[in-house]
Design an enzyme around this catalytic site. Structure first.
Site, PDB file in Angstrom:
ATOM      1  N   CYS A 181       5.074  -5.407  -3.283  1.00  0.00           N
ATOM      2  CA  CYS A 181       3.762  -5.330  -3.926  1.00  0.00           C
ATOM      3  C   CYS A 181       3.407  -6.719  -4.427  1.00  0.00           C
ATOM      4  CB  CYS A 181       3.792  -4.329  -5.078  1.00  0.00           C
ATOM      5  SG  CYS A 181       2.267  -4.290  -6.036  1.00  0.00           S
TER       6      CYS A 181
ATOM      7  N   HIS B 236      -0.983  -2.792   6.637  1.00  0.00           N
ATOM      8  CA  HIS B 236      -2.375  -2.864   6.190  1.00  0.00           C
ATOM      9  C   HIS B 236      -3.313  -2.646   7.368  1.00  0.00           C
ATOM     10  CE1 HIS B 236      -1.596  -4.347   2.097  1.00  0.00           C
ATOM     11  NE2 HIS B 236      -0.533  -4.883   2.649  1.00  0.00           N
TER      12      HIS B 236
ATOM     13  N   GLU C 148      -4.638   2.071  -1.713  1.00  0.00           N
ATOM     14  CA  GLU C 148      -3.223   1.740  -1.560  1.00  0.00           C
ATOM     15  C   GLU C 148      -2.393   2.964  -1.196  1.00  0.00           C
ATOM     16  OE1 GLU C 148      -1.100  -1.215  -3.763  1.00  0.00           O
ATOM     17  OE2 GLU C 148      -2.814  -1.464  -5.123  1.00  0.00           O
TER      18      GLU C 148
ATOM     19  N   CYS D 268      -4.977  -5.390  -5.007  1.00  0.00           N
ATOM     20  CA  CYS D 268      -3.798  -5.289  -4.142  1.00  0.00           C
ATOM     21  C   CYS D 268      -3.523  -6.677  -3.582  1.00  0.00           C
ATOM     22  CB  CYS D 268      -4.031  -4.286  -3.013  1.00  0.00           C
ATOM     23  SG  CYS D 268      -2.671  -4.176  -1.832  1.00  0.00           S
TER      24      CYS D 268
ATOM     25  N   GLY E 275      -2.707  -6.758   0.123  1.00  0.00           N
ATOM     26  CA  GLY E 275      -3.943  -6.426   0.828  1.00  0.00           C
ATOM     27  C   GLY E 275      -4.892  -7.603   0.911  1.00  0.00           C
TER      28      GLY E 275
END
Length: 281
Positions: free
Chosen positions: A75, A166, A215, A224, A227
């Protein structure tokens, strides 16, 4: 049982941080993490992050349970928060301090900056369908602007892995996206065997992108990090954006640089301590 915690957020993407340095496995189960993340009956967060002992020569290791109990590989906002939490535990928050952190996505290196900012070397993006993973396209080929049917509409999507999957689609207006309705349909689409994070991107300028995100395992969040990195990579691959971009998320902005020199993606953004406390199980 009493669990001591500190809460941080990275642009509103909020996490419960636990000092887990004395053992190599997480202190709590995914089920307890779900309880802690509940915004009415618990502390409230998008996930629980564990600061564990280092592995294979790294300084520390990172594990994370999402608010639904699932475990992502990494993350981006979370690792910035973890870097500042580790500095808090060590009693030093000097700018320039860096850590090599073992994650399920590989070794990631965050560096403390001034004014609560953290720069993270996010590594090189993975671009083939097999790496992401997705069944869109041939396993050894990139997935760039492939058609995907979701919610009765055909979307052009580009897929990128930043150690986690993603799916990026470029839209005219991010505010017009019914994220709560279609987000989970993207996440659980059969072409993504490990589910996926989904980014909806509006190009304001080649050096400025606006992003909304759904997410995997957490739903709609304010930010994110992985992301944002994946979205800049997708912007470059589709000739929509520069390699150095500001990405505006609902919770604030990140600076993303996909280096042409070494092929690595660098992310800079804030990580703020909110409060500390005790949770009773």
């Amino acid at each position: 049982m009493v669990i001591e915690f500190t809460k941080y957020h990275g642009l509103g993407n909020d996490f419960i941080l636990l000092d887990n340095r004395h053992r190599s496995e997480p202190l709590i189960s995914p089920e307890v993490a779900v309880q802690m993340c509940d915004r009415h009956f618990g502390i409230g967060a998008d996930g629980v992050i564990f600061a564990l002992p280092g592995q294979d020569g790294t300084d520390y290791a990172m594990r994370i349970f999402n608010s639904d109990g699932s475990e992502p590989e990494m993350c981006g906002n979370g690792i910035r928060c973890l870097a500042r939490f580790i500095a808090q535990l060590e009693g030093t928050e000097a700018a320039g301090k860096s850590y090599r952190i073992h994650t399920l996505a590989g070794v990631i290196t965050p560096r403390l900056e001034g004014d609560e900012q953290v720069t993270v070397d996010m590594g090189t993006p993975q671009l083939t369908a097999a790496q992401i993973p997705t069944t869109l396209g041939n396993p050894d080929e990139k997935v760039i602007e492939q058609s995907l049917e979701v919610a009765g509409k055909s979307w052009l999507v580009t897929c990128v892995s930043m150690g986690n999957p993603h799916c990026i689609t470029f839209v005219e207006n991010t505010d017009a996206i019914a994220l709560e309705t279609i987000g989970s349909q993207f996440e659980r689409h059969p072409v993504f065997p490990q589910r996926t994070n989904t980014e909806f991107i509006q190009v304001i300028r080649p050096d400025y992108l606006k992003m909304r995100v759904w997410e995997r395992g957490a739903g709609a969040t304010l930010a994110c990090g992985t992301g944002a990195c994946a979205s800049v990579v997708a912007g470059v691959l589709t000739r929509r954006s520069n390699r150095l971009c500001t990405v505006e998320l609902p919770g604030g902005c990140l600076k993303i640089h996909w280096s042409e020199t070494d092929g690595r993606v660098y992310m800079t953004g804030s990580a703020k301590r909110v409060f500390s406390g005790s949770y009773f199980i």
